[in-house]
Design a protein around this motif. Structure first.
Motif, PDB file in Angstrom:
ATOM      1  N   MET A 195       9.975 -15.485  35.442  1.00 23.73           N
ATOM      2  CA  MET A 195      11.273 -14.890  34.495  1.00 23.73           C
ATOM      3  C   MET A 195      12.072 -15.296  34.990  1.00 23.73           C
ATOM      4  N   VAL A 196      12.291 -14.010  36.243  1.00 29.88           N
ATOM      5  CA  VAL A 196      13.579 -14.015  37.087  1.00 29.88           C
ATOM      6  C   VAL A 196      14.257 -15.118  37.384  1.00 29.88           C
ATOM      7  N   ALA A 197      12.954 -16.138  38.145  1.00 25.96           N
ATOM      8  CA  ALA A 197      13.647 -17.013  38.678  1.00 25.96           C
ATOM      9  C   ALA A 197      13.790 -18.409  38.131  1.00 25.96           C
ATOM     10  N   SER A 198      13.293 -18.288  36.431  1.00 26.75           N
ATOM     11  CA  SER A 198      13.488 -19.446  35.820  1.00 26.75           C
ATOM     12  C   SER A 198      15.542 -19.202  35.451  1.00 26.75           C
ATOM     13  N   THR A 199      15.602 -18.153  35.323  1.00 21.03           N
ATOM     14  CA  THR A 199      17.062 -17.588  35.049  1.00 21.03           C
ATOM     15  C   THR A 199      17.300 -17.028  36.068  1.00 21.03           C
ATOM     16  N   LEU A 222      20.410 -24.495  27.687  1.00 20.92           N
ATOM     17  CA  LEU A 222      19.701 -23.629  28.418  1.00 20.92           C
ATOM     18  C   LEU A 222      19.504 -24.072  29.833  1.00 20.92           C
ATOM     19  N   SER A 223      20.426 -24.932  30.184  1.00 21.11           N
ATOM     20  CA  SER A 223      21.187 -25.381  31.437  1.00 21.11           C
ATOM     21  C   SER A 223      22.510 -24.412  32.050  1.00 21.11           C
ATOM     22  N   PHE A 224      23.000 -23.173  31.051  1.00 20.18           N
ATOM     23  CA  PHE A 224      23.481 -22.393  31.736  1.00 20.18           C
ATOM     24  C   PHE A 224      22.959 -21.017  31.694  1.00 20.18           C
ATOM     25  N   LEU A 225      22.502 -20.944  30.594  1.00 21.86           N
ATOM     26  CA  LEU A 225      20.846 -19.018  30.598  1.00 21.86           C
ATOM     27  C   LEU A 225      20.189 -19.767  31.741  1.00 21.86           C
ATOM     28  N   SER A 226      19.679 -20.883  32.490  1.00 17.72           N
ATOM     29  CA  SER A 226      18.552 -21.000  32.882  1.00 17.72           C
ATOM     30  C   SER A 226      18.345 -22.203  33.860  1.00 17.72           C
ATOM     31  N   ARG A 227      17.621 -21.926  34.641  1.00 15.86           N
ATOM     32  CA  ARG A 227      17.606 -22.904  35.957  1.00 15.86           C
ATOM     33  C   ARG A 227      17.269 -24.578  36.122  1.00 15.86           C
ATOM     34  N   PHE A 228      16.801 -25.021  34.113  1.00 19.01           N
ATOM     35  CA  PHE A 228      16.479 -25.925  33.925  1.00 19.01           C
ATOM     36  C   PHE A 228      17.343 -26.714  34.215  1.00 19.01           C
ATOM     37  N   PRO A 229      17.037 -28.377  34.745  1.00 21.91           N
ATOM     38  CA  PRO A 229      18.199 -29.361  34.806  1.00 21.91           C
ATOM     39  C   PRO A 229      18.996 -29.231  33.581  1.00 21.91           C
ATOM     40  N   ALA A 230      20.296 -29.941  32.927  1.00 22.29           N
ATOM     41  CA  ALA A 230      21.521 -30.129  32.381  1.00 22.29           C
ATOM     42  C   ALA A 230      21.069 -31.598  32.438  1.00 22.29           C
ATOM     43  N   LEU A 231      20.829 -31.884  31.090  1.00 24.55           N
ATOM     44  CA  LEU A 231      20.991 -33.105  30.322  1.00 24.55           C
ATOM     45  C   LEU A 231      22.699 -33.790  30.579  1.00 24.55           C
ATOM     46  N   PRO A 232      22.804 -34.798  30.722  1.00 23.15           N
ATOM     47  CA  PRO A 232      23.956 -34.971  30.824  1.00 23.15           C
ATOM     48  C   PRO A 232      24.773 -35.607  29.105  1.00 23.15           C
ATOM     49  N   GLU A 233      23.428 -36.460  28.858  1.00 15.52           N
ATOM     50  CA  GLU A 233      23.943 -36.613  27.057  1.00 15.52           C
ATOM     51  C   GLU A 233      24.332 -35.624  26.014  1.00 15.52           C
ATOM     52  N   ALA A 234      24.158 -33.900  26.960  1.00 12.64           N
ATOM     53  CA  ALA A 234      24.070 -33.186  25.996  1.00 12.64           C
ATOM     54  C   ALA A 234      25.844 -32.497  26.129  1.00 12.64           C
ATOM     55  N   PRO A 253      18.736 -17.348  21.126  1.00 13.07           N
ATOM     56  CA  PRO A 253      17.495 -16.869  21.354  1.00 13.07           C
ATOM     57  C   PRO A 253      16.143 -18.316  21.717  1.00 13.07           C
ATOM     58  N   VAL A 254      16.201 -19.271  21.020  1.00 11.48           N
ATOM     59  CA  VAL A 254      15.445 -20.197  21.993  1.00 11.48           C
ATOM     60  C   VAL A 254      15.468 -21.003  22.458  1.00 11.48           C
ATOM     61  N   VAL A 255      16.598 -20.272  23.751  1.00  9.76           N
ATOM     62  CA  VAL A 255      16.522 -20.550  24.503  1.00  9.76           C
ATOM     63  C   VAL A 255      15.152 -19.175  25.588  1.00  9.76           C
ATOM     64  N   GLY A 256      15.630 -17.773  24.963  1.00  5.79           N
ATOM     65  CA  GLY A 256      14.341 -17.096  25.008  1.00  5.79           C
ATOM     66  C   GLY A 256      12.933 -17.200  24.926  1.00  5.79           C
ATOM     67  N   LEU A 257      12.583 -18.504  24.121  1.00  3.69           N
ATOM     68  CA  LEU A 257      11.146 -18.039  24.086  1.00  3.69           C
ATOM     69  C   LEU A 257      10.496 -19.841  25.451  1.00  3.69           C
ATOM     70  N   ILE A 258      11.960 -20.898  25.548  1.00  2.55           N
ATOM     71  CA  ILE A 258      11.468 -21.863  25.804  1.00  2.55           C
ATOM     72  C   ILE A 258      11.601 -20.914  28.017  1.00  2.55           C
ATOM     73  N   VAL A 259      12.333 -20.244  28.144  1.00  3.97           N
ATOM     74  CA  VAL A 259      12.444 -20.186  29.502  1.00  3.97           C
ATOM     75  C   VAL A 259      11.299 -18.238  29.524  1.00  3.97           C
ATOM     76  N   GLY A 260      10.007 -18.311  28.806  1.00  7.90           N
ATOM     77  CA  GLY A 260       8.843 -17.012  28.721  1.00  7.90           C
ATOM     78  C   GLY A 260       8.440 -17.562  28.289  1.00  7.90           C
TER      79      GLY A 260
END
Length: 258
Positions: free
Chosen positions: A75-79, A12-24, A40-47
């Motif tokens: 969607m474009v802004a999110s990714t 999610l952090s790589f394929l979108s603008r959502f911030p990365a959690l260091p623990e991951a 595919p789950v990332v697609g559901l989240i960003v959509g």
């Protein structure tokens, strides 16, 4: 952190603008390729937010085209336009008659050319128009179609990454590893399952089958082009694959919902 959750957060952090959690990312390195089943789950989240925006816009009385435009803009802004950038670079490199080395050099250039600009314009207009076509019949069906395409197209992207070698050894995709065949198939399976479950309320069995047939044809055609022209895949072509499959799935669902 549970491994599947960590894998999803990294993807999610790589394929979108959502911030990365260091623990991951603890206990690394963690090549993105190994996280392909989570695409595919990332697609559901960003959509999710774009789908909700589409419903709210339609409920507020906006025309289907405007509602679809707003949803896809979000969607474009999110990714961060990650996949759109790949489509533009791929179009610049593959259109025309440039050989492999020249095509790869063109794709690496950050400047956009005529082919890339036209590809982005037509792709975005097609996605908006197809989504608006579904929204005209049912806003809820359009929201499901958006999510189905977002998830299934990223599943196909994971499969393509696993099925072709890197065309550019020093490229971004190559530095992130390469999914195993099993990981690529899991990516496809999860994307397909999401696409079917979300596509059925949109267009029924016939529409889902049509979307599957069109997207499979587009995938096989694009894969053959990459093998012939580049001898493999790059990060840009993975993004282009996602965009092409997104359009193919929306086309099938729009035809089936009519």
């Amino acid at each position: 952190m549970i491994q599947p959750v960590a894998s999803l957060l990294r993807a999610l952090s790589f394929l979108s603008r959502f911030p990365a959690l260091p623990e991951a990312f603890r206990g690394g390195p963690h090549p993105l390729a190994a996280d392909a089943p989570a695409f595919p789950v990332v697609g559901l989240i960003v959509g999710l937010l774009p789908a909700l925006l589409l419903l709210l816009a339609m409920a507020a009385g906006l025309a289907p085209f405007i509602a679809a435009l707003l949803a896809l803009a979000l969607m474009v802004a999110s990714t961060g336009a990650l996949h759109e950038d790949g489509l533009g670079d791929t179009a610049d490199g593959l259109f025309g008659h440039a050989g492999k080395d020249r095509a790869l050099a063109i794709m690496k250039d950050s400047r956009i050319g005529t082919y890339g600009l036209l590809a982005l314009a037509f792709a975005l207009l097609l996605r908006i128009a197809l989504l608006a076509e579904v929204a005209t019949a049912s806003p809820l069906a359009a929201a499901c179609a958006l999510l189905a395409a977002a998830s299934a197209s990223r599943g196909g992207m994971g499969l393509l990454w696993s099925s072709l070698p890197s065309a550019r050894p020093d490229g971004i995709a190559d530095s992130l590893g390469r999914p195993t065949r099993r990981q690529g198939l899991w990516s496809l399976a999860l994307g397909t399952a999401s696409g079917v479950l979300l596509g059925l309320p949109t267009a029924g069995f016939g529409g889902v089958a049509l979307a599957a047939a069109i997207s499979a044809g587009v995938y096989l055609w694009f894969r053959s082009v990459l093998r012939r022209r580049l001898g493999g895949q790059t990060g840009d072509t993975l993004g282009a694959c996602q965009q092409l499959l997104d359009i193919a799935i929306l086309l099938g669902l729009a035809l089936g919902s009519g």
